[in-house]
Design a protein around this motif. Structure first.
Motif, PDB file in Angstrom:
ATOM      1  N   LEU A  35       0.832  -1.195  -0.176  1.00 53.14           N
ATOM      2  CA  LEU A  35       0.086   0.068   0.038  1.00 53.14           C
ATOM      3  C   LEU A  35       0.966   1.318   0.001  1.00 53.14           C
ATOM      4  N   PHE A  36       1.827   1.411   1.123  1.00 53.10           N
ATOM      5  CA  PHE A  36       2.483   2.870   1.206  1.00 53.10           C
ATOM      6  C   PHE A  36       3.946   2.431   1.932  1.00 53.10           C
ATOM      7  N   PRO A  37       4.822   3.098   1.335  1.00 54.95           N
ATOM      8  CA  PRO A  37       5.901   3.254   1.981  1.00 54.95           C
ATOM      9  C   PRO A  37       6.381   4.132   3.080  1.00 54.95           C
ATOM     10  N   TYR A  38       5.411   5.091   3.413  1.00 55.54           N
ATOM     11  CA  TYR A  38       5.792   6.333   3.795  1.00 55.54           C
ATOM     12  C   TYR A  38       6.161   6.402   5.579  1.00 55.54           C
ATOM     13  N   ASP A  39       5.827   5.158   6.121  1.00 55.22           N
ATOM     14  CA  ASP A  39       6.140   4.981   7.335  1.00 55.22           C
ATOM     15  C   ASP A  39       7.633   4.447   7.555  1.00 55.22           C
ATOM     16  N   TYR A  40       8.326   4.339   6.669  1.00 56.41           N
ATOM     17  CA  TYR A  40       9.761   4.236   6.500  1.00 56.41           C
ATOM     18  C   TYR A  40      10.442   5.006   5.706  1.00 56.41           C
ATOM     19  N   SER A  41      11.877   5.068   6.013  1.00 55.43           N
ATOM     20  CA  SER A  41      12.704   6.096   5.130  1.00 55.43           C
ATOM     21  C   SER A  41      13.039   5.071   3.564  1.00 55.43           C
ATOM     22  N   ALA A  42      13.139   5.920   2.553  1.00 51.98           N
ATOM     23  CA  ALA A  42      13.333   5.417   1.467  1.00 51.98           C
ATOM     24  C   ALA A  42      14.474   4.734   1.463  1.00 51.98           C
ATOM     25  N   ALA A  85       0.194  17.635  -2.810  1.00 51.99           N
ATOM     26  CA  ALA A  85       1.691  17.371  -1.664  1.00 51.99           C
ATOM     27  C   ALA A  85       2.012  15.924  -1.736  1.00 51.99           C
ATOM     28  N   GLY A  86       1.011  15.051  -1.679  1.00 52.52           N
ATOM     29  CA  GLY A  86       1.271  13.577  -1.753  1.00 52.52           C
ATOM     30  C   GLY A  86       1.765  13.387  -2.957  1.00 52.52           C
ATOM     31  N   VAL A  87       1.685  13.895  -4.340  1.00 55.61           N
ATOM     32  CA  VAL A  87       2.075  13.395  -5.418  1.00 55.61           C
ATOM     33  C   VAL A  87       3.623  13.603  -5.297  1.00 55.61           C
ATOM     34  N   ASP A  88       3.894  14.766  -4.819  1.00 57.82           N
ATOM     35  CA  ASP A  88       5.457  15.066  -4.487  1.00 57.82           C
ATOM     36  C   ASP A  88       6.056  14.250  -3.661  1.00 57.82           C
ATOM     37  N   THR A  89       5.482  13.454  -2.687  1.00 55.37           N
ATOM     38  CA  THR A  89       6.115  12.593  -1.650  1.00 55.37           C
ATOM     39  C   THR A  89       6.233  11.337  -2.365  1.00 55.37           C
ATOM     40  N   ALA A  90       5.088  10.968  -3.205  1.00 63.68           N
ATOM     41  CA  ALA A  90       5.051   9.769  -3.909  1.00 63.68           C
ATOM     42  C   ALA A  90       6.285   9.695  -5.123  1.00 63.68           C
ATOM     43  N   ILE A  91       6.562  10.747  -5.554  1.00 65.45           N
ATOM     44  CA  ILE A  91       7.531  10.998  -6.555  1.00 65.45           C
ATOM     45  C   ILE A  91       9.085  10.824  -5.751  1.00 65.45           C
ATOM     46  N   GLU A  92       9.097  11.334  -4.726  1.00 69.64           N
ATOM     47  CA  GLU A  92      10.467  11.156  -4.102  1.00 69.64           C
ATOM     48  C   GLU A  92      10.779   9.796  -3.854  1.00 69.64           C
TER      49      GLU A  92
END
Length: 263
Positions: A35-42, A85-92
């Protein structure tokens, strides 16, 4: 033959998230999605991908407050800035992880918002996201989801999604076709996938009823896998199902597919 990706939001869930990458590789998966990677660092996730030779196939754009029951905000007129803003986060994240496609969850239509308002908002948001992602070299996907599991979800049929994509008018927007969701909503799986093959960039699977692994329900997966090969689907198939017992005990279906492929 299409390649299979383990959905780490649903498989190997007895393990901590970051340990699921190793388990997926040991089980023979070539790629992973979740679903999401955002709880962890890339950096943490990238290390697991590289250590176990896995491809990051897919993750979703930020989708609001998941724990509170939100399932995407792309159709929410009052949250456009949050979506962008979420689009920018997803791109990162996708750039750091080498992920070439991300999925947008349309969301549940908010109370007091008309279907027309929701559609206008979703079209505008998809157009914005498709453009931003194209610049970054990332494909945008969107996925119809059944309204039995998620009542009120805006995008829920294949033809509805493709008509909306026509309105967005971007070559950087494709369909994520989830066999489980579309079996519930419309059936006619094989002809639909063949008819719209050029617009399908990712396929997900689970059986019905129960959303368990292939072979536990009514969907004839041996036929569908052969059908996807015959019509020329060469993308990934995401294994987004709830194991009936444990992930490992339920992988016999995948062993059977591999055995057929090697004959």
């Amino acid at each position: 033959m299409a390649k299979f990706a383990a959905n780490l939001s649903m498989l190997f869930t007895e393990l901590p998230f970051l340990d699921r990458f190793e388990a997926a590789a040991k089980a023979g998966f070539q790629g992973v999605e979740y679903l999401f990677p955002y709880d962890y660092s890339a950096a943490e996730i990238k290390q697991r991908l590289q250590a176990h030779g896995l491809v990051q196939v897919l993750h979703n754009l930020p989708a609001g407050d998941w724990e509170a029951g939100e399932r995407g905000i792309a159709c929410h007129p009052e949250r456009i800035e949050e979506f962008r803003a979420g689009v920018d986060t997803a791109i990162e994240y996708a750039t750091a992880l080498g992920c070439r496609q991300v999925n947008c969850l349309a969301g549940i239509v908010p109370e007091g918002v008309s279907q027309a308002q929701a559609q206008r908002t979703l079209v505008d948001n998809l157009r914005y996201a498709a453009g931003r992602l194209e610049t970054a070299g990332i494909l945008l996907l969107a996925e119809p989801i059944n309204t039995r599991d998620i009542p009120g979800f805006f995008l829920h049929h294949t033809e509805q999604a493709l008509a909306l994509f026509d309105e967005v008018a971007s070559d950087n927007l494709k369909l994520q076709y989830d066999i489980y969701h579309m079996q519930i909503m419309e059936g006619d799986l094989a002809p639909t996938m063949e008819r719209h093959l050029s617009r399908i960039a990712h396929v997900q699977l689970a059986d019905n009823p129960g959303r368990h692994e292939p072979g536990t329900g009514e969907i004839h997966y041996p036929f569908l896998f052969q059908h996807l090969d015959r019509i020329g689907y060469r993308g990934w198939i995401g294994c987004e199902y709830k194991p009936a017992t444990t992930t490992q005990e339920g992988l016999g279906w995948l062993d059977s597919v591999r055995a057929i492929a090697t004959k």
